[in-house]
Enzyme design. Structure first.
Site, mmCIF file in Angstrom:
data_model
loop_
_atom_site.group_PDB
_atom_site.id
_atom_site.type_symbol
_atom_site.label_atom_id
_atom_site.label_comp_id
_atom_site.label_asym_id
_atom_site.label_seq_id
_atom_site.Cartn_x
_atom_site.Cartn_y
_atom_site.Cartn_z
ATOM 1 N N GLY A 1 3.119 -102.561 -56.748
ATOM 2 C CA GLY A 1 2.548 -103.846 -57.131
ATOM 3 C C GLY A 1 2.857 -104.187 -58.571
ATOM 4 O O GLY A 1 3.921 -104.716 -58.908
ATOM 5 N N ARG A 2 1.917 -103.831 -59.473
ATOM 6 C CA ARG A 2 2.023 -104.273 -60.862
ATOM 7 C C ARG A 2 3.304 -103.811 -61.538
ATOM 8 O O ARG A 2 3.849 -104.512 -62.382
ATOM 9 C CB ARG A 2 0.779 -103.819 -61.633
ATOM 10 C CG ARG A 2 -0.475 -104.564 -61.179
ATOM 11 C CD ARG A 2 -1.736 -103.885 -61.611
ATOM 12 N NE ARG A 2 -1.883 -102.575 -60.985
ATOM 13 C CZ ARG A 2 -2.864 -101.720 -61.250
ATOM 14 N NH1 ARG A 2 -3.774 -102.046 -62.138
ATOM 15 N NH2 ARG A 2 -2.928 -100.569 -60.623
ATOM 16 N N LYS B 1 -4.201 -102.897 -44.686
ATOM 17 C CA LYS B 1 -4.104 -102.360 -46.050
ATOM 18 C C LYS B 1 -5.524 -102.120 -46.547
ATOM 19 O O LYS B 1 -6.344 -103.035 -46.609
ATOM 20 C CB LYS B 1 -3.374 -103.353 -46.964
ATOM 21 C CG LYS B 1 -3.254 -102.885 -48.407
ATOM 22 C CD LYS B 1 -2.242 -103.734 -49.158
ATOM 23 C CE LYS B 1 -2.092 -103.320 -50.607
ATOM 24 N NZ LYS B 1 -3.192 -103.793 -51.457
ATOM 25 N N GLN C 1 -0.286 -111.632 -45.014
ATOM 26 C CA GLN C 1 -1.552 -110.901 -45.094
ATOM 27 C C GLN C 1 -2.739 -111.848 -44.940
ATOM 28 O O GLN C 1 -2.812 -112.869 -45.629
ATOM 29 C CB GLN C 1 -1.674 -110.161 -46.429
ATOM 30 C CG GLN C 1 -2.870 -109.217 -46.404
ATOM 31 C CD GLN C 1 -3.190 -108.614 -47.746
ATOM 32 O OE1 GLN C 1 -3.493 -109.326 -48.692
ATOM 33 N NE2 GLN C 1 -3.141 -107.298 -47.832
ATOM 34 N N CYS D 1 -9.533 -105.898 -50.694
ATOM 35 C CA CYS D 1 -9.808 -106.765 -51.849
ATOM 36 C C CYS D 1 -11.239 -106.536 -52.349
ATOM 37 O O CYS D 1 -12.198 -106.654 -51.580
ATOM 38 C CB CYS D 1 -9.596 -108.232 -51.481
ATOM 39 S SG CYS D 1 -9.884 -109.296 -52.901
ATOM 40 N N ASP E 1 -0.410 -97.136 -58.796
ATOM 41 C CA ASP E 1 0.079 -96.565 -60.057
ATOM 42 C C ASP E 1 1.547 -96.154 -60.048
ATOM 43 O O ASP E 1 1.929 -95.228 -60.786
ATOM 44 C CB ASP E 1 -0.786 -95.367 -60.479
ATOM 45 C CG ASP E 1 -2.228 -95.759 -60.738
ATOM 46 O OD1 ASP E 1 -2.506 -96.972 -60.795
ATOM 47 O OD2 ASP E 1 -3.069 -94.851 -60.881
ATOM 48 N N ASN F 1 0.017 -96.229 -52.014
ATOM 49 C CA ASN F 1 0.024 -97.294 -53.018
ATOM 50 C C ASN F 1 -0.926 -96.948 -54.163
ATOM 51 O O ASN F 1 -2.010 -96.430 -53.941
ATOM 52 C CB ASN F 1 -0.392 -98.616 -52.340
ATOM 53 C CG ASN F 1 -0.721 -99.729 -53.321
ATOM 54 O OD1 ASN F 1 -1.833 -100.238 -53.345
ATOM 55 N ND2 ASN F 1 0.232 -100.116 -54.134
ATOM 56 N N PRO G 1 1.268 -107.188 -52.089
ATOM 57 C CA PRO G 1 0.742 -108.538 -52.348
ATOM 58 C C PRO G 1 -0.074 -108.510 -53.634
ATOM 59 O O PRO G 1 -0.870 -107.602 -53.832
ATOM 60 C CB PRO G 1 -0.170 -108.812 -51.139
ATOM 61 C CG PRO G 1 -0.247 -107.554 -50.341
ATOM 62 C CD PRO G 1 0.553 -106.495 -51.007
HETATM 63 C C1 LIG Z 1 -4.285 -109.449 -59.753
HETATM 64 C C2 LIG Z 1 -4.179 -108.650 -58.472
HETATM 65 C C3 LIG Z 1 -4.153 -109.340 -57.262
HETATM 66 C C4 LIG Z 1 -4.059 -108.604 -56.046
HETATM 67 N N1 LIG Z 1 -3.993 -109.278 -54.854
HETATM 68 C C5 LIG Z 1 -3.906 -108.585 -53.703
HETATM 69 C C6 LIG Z 1 -3.805 -109.251 -52.444
HETATM 70 O O1 LIG Z 1 -3.721 -110.484 -52.349
HETATM 71 N N2 LIG Z 1 -3.760 -108.479 -51.328
HETATM 72 C C7 LIG Z 1 -3.804 -107.110 -51.384
HETATM 73 O O2 LIG Z 1 -3.771 -106.450 -50.360
HETATM 74 N N3 LIG Z 1 -3.855 -106.463 -52.553
HETATM 75 C C8 LIG Z 1 -3.892 -107.161 -53.705
HETATM 76 N N4 LIG Z 1 -3.910 -106.489 -54.886
HETATM 77 C C9 LIG Z 1 -3.807 -105.016 -54.895
HETATM 78 C C10 LIG Z 1 -2.345 -104.590 -54.945
HETATM 79 O O3 LIG Z 1 -1.641 -104.973 -53.784
HETATM 80 C C11 LIG Z 1 -2.236 -103.053 -55.095
HETATM 81 O O4 LIG Z 1 -2.908 -102.463 -53.998
HETATM 82 C C12 LIG Z 1 -2.841 -102.535 -56.389
HETATM 83 O O5 LIG Z 1 -2.459 -103.337 -57.488
HETATM 84 C C13 LIG Z 1 -2.427 -101.076 -56.650
HETATM 85 O O6 LIG Z 1 -1.021 -100.960 -56.675
HETATM 86 P P1 LIG Z 1 -0.172 -100.938 -58.069
HETATM 87 O O7 LIG Z 1 -0.781 -99.862 -58.923
HETATM 88 O O8 LIG Z 1 1.237 -100.635 -57.639
HETATM 89 O O9 LIG Z 1 -0.333 -102.288 -58.698
HETATM 90 C C14 LIG Z 1 -3.988 -107.193 -56.084
HETATM 91 C C15 LIG Z 1 -3.964 -106.542 -57.323
HETATM 92 C C16 LIG Z 1 -4.050 -107.253 -58.507
HETATM 93 C C17 LIG Z 1 -4.015 -106.512 -59.822
#
Ligand SMILES: Cc1cc2nc3c(=O)[nH]c(=O)nc-3n(C[C@H](O)[C@H](O)[C@H](O)COP(=O)(O)O)c2cc1C
Length: 342
Positions: free
Chosen positions: A233-234, A147, A72, A102, A211, A209, A17
């Site tokens: 995610g990103r 999470k 979520q 969060c 990077d 999760n 998410p």
């Molecule tokens: C702008 C932004 C919004 C996010 N919103 C949520 C969210 O709504 N719920 C959640 O569990 N994590 C949220 N995250 C965290 C991501 O789900 C993830 O845990 C985090 O970005 C690390 O994973 P990645 O490196 O693959 O991006 C958010 C991250 C970012 C950057």
């Protein structure tokens, strides 16, 4: 196969998410690209759901093709999380996820998110109330997951203990983002600590999760942490086909990224087109579609050489019709081989 309680996922790869980005059109886009085992809504406020807030209901939107879909929720012990979870079950959720990570002040100062990492006993009691409500309401059909981050800060590495306690009250999987709350999104995710959570639980799957920006990182994370699934995610915001590639690697006897085929420019253009179409099909406002596609074209464009004029047309577009004209023209030029490098 990754099993989360009664749910068997087709692949162990999950779309994270990301508030403001992983709406229904984007989840469908990633699913169509292939390799996604589960995708979830962005975090939803439990009170706003029950009050029928239009914005939150839009965030909770799902459909038959968005399957399996997690919803979520966030909130604290005073919020109607069990009731909101039952609402989610009635409105298409195949899984309920509790946000314990969060770090944003608006959420973590009083409403939940990472705040739940500060009092693990209270959080376990809260999770138990949600698990029981969902179990009763869905007849055991819908699993509840959590999470979390590693902890609030390095002096409070609570994730292993919390995960084990949550398992004991019926949580059926945990996702661990390998950062501390105080880090927000800076620094590197600590995969070794994710491995410690894997060692702490008895039977439930742990999803790693943090990077993952290349398909091969999925293989490394599985190897280094021993986790059962990987959430991205990103990395998916720029390359929504990352799940397909990672899934292809997972199916190779010896994973070798040189066998992966980068999508052709034409396929990427069709993907941009599809994203725009999904925003329209799903009834999102023109304002939302414009905003989303301006941002996305900037990100998708990084791996689309020769599309600078298209990116510029998207950036300056004042309505969706202009975006359609620009992309259709670009698809035509692409067909005739007119797009070069640069
Ligand atoms: C702008 C932004 C919004 C996010 N919103 C949520 C969210 O709504 N719920 C959640 O569990 N994590 C949220 N995250 C965290 C991501 O789900 C993830 O845990 C985090 O970005 C690390 O994973 P990645 O490196 O693959 O991006 C958010 C991250 C970012 C950057």
């Amino acid at each position: 196969m990754l099993r989360i309680g009664p749910l068997t996922l087709k692949t162990p790869l999950l779309l994270a998410p990301i508030a403001g980005h992983c709406d229904l059109p984007f989840r469908l886009l990633c699913r169509e690209q292939g390799g996604v085992g589960l995708a979830s809504t962005d975090l939803l406020n439990s009170r706003a759901i029950l009050n029928g807030s239009a914005k939150t209901l839009e965030l909770a939107a799902t459909c038959a093709a968005d399957d399996p879909c997690g919803m979520q929720l966030y909130g604290n012990g005073d919020d109607p999380l069990p009731e909101a979870a039952c609402w989610a079950v009635d409105h298409g959720a195949h899984l309920i996820d509790i946000n314990m990570g969060c770090p944003v002040d608006k959420v973590a100062k009083k409403h939940g998110g990472s705040l739940l990492l500060r009092d693990c006993s209270a959080t376990t009691l809260l999770a138990e109330r949600i698990v029981k409500a969902v179990e009763r309401h869905s007849g055991g059909r819908v699993p509840v997951t959590a999470k979390m981050r590693l902890g609030w800060d390095p002096e409070h590495f609570v994730a292993p203990r919390l995960a084990r306690d949550l398992e004991s009250i019926g949580i059926q999987a945990v996702t661990v983002h390998g950062r501390w709350t105080v880090q927000f999104f800076s620094g590197k995710a600590d995969w070794a600590r994710i491995g410690e959570v894997v060692n702490a639980v008895r039977d439930i799957p742990v999803i790693g999760n943090g990077d993952i920006t290349e398909p091969m990182h999925v293989i490394s994370m599985l190897r280094e942490t021993g986790c059962d699934g990987v959430m991205i995610g990103r990395g998916a915001l720029r390359t929504p086909w990352i799940f397909r590639h990672a899934w292809e690697l997972l199916q190779m006897q010896t994973p070798d990224p040189t066998f992966l085929r980068e999508p052709e420019l034409h396929e990427k253009l069709m993907m941009v087109r599809r994203h725009l179409a999904l925003l329209e099909e799903r009834g999102y406002s023109e304002r939302h579609a414009l905003h989303t596609m301006k941002l996305r074209m900037g990100w998708y464009g990084k791996s689309m050489p020769g599309t600078k004029p298209l990116r510029e047309q998207f950036r300056t577009a004042s309505n969706v019709a202009e975006m359609w004209r620009a992309i259709e023209e670009c698809v035509l030029i692409g067909h005739s081989g007119g797009l070069g490098a640069g």
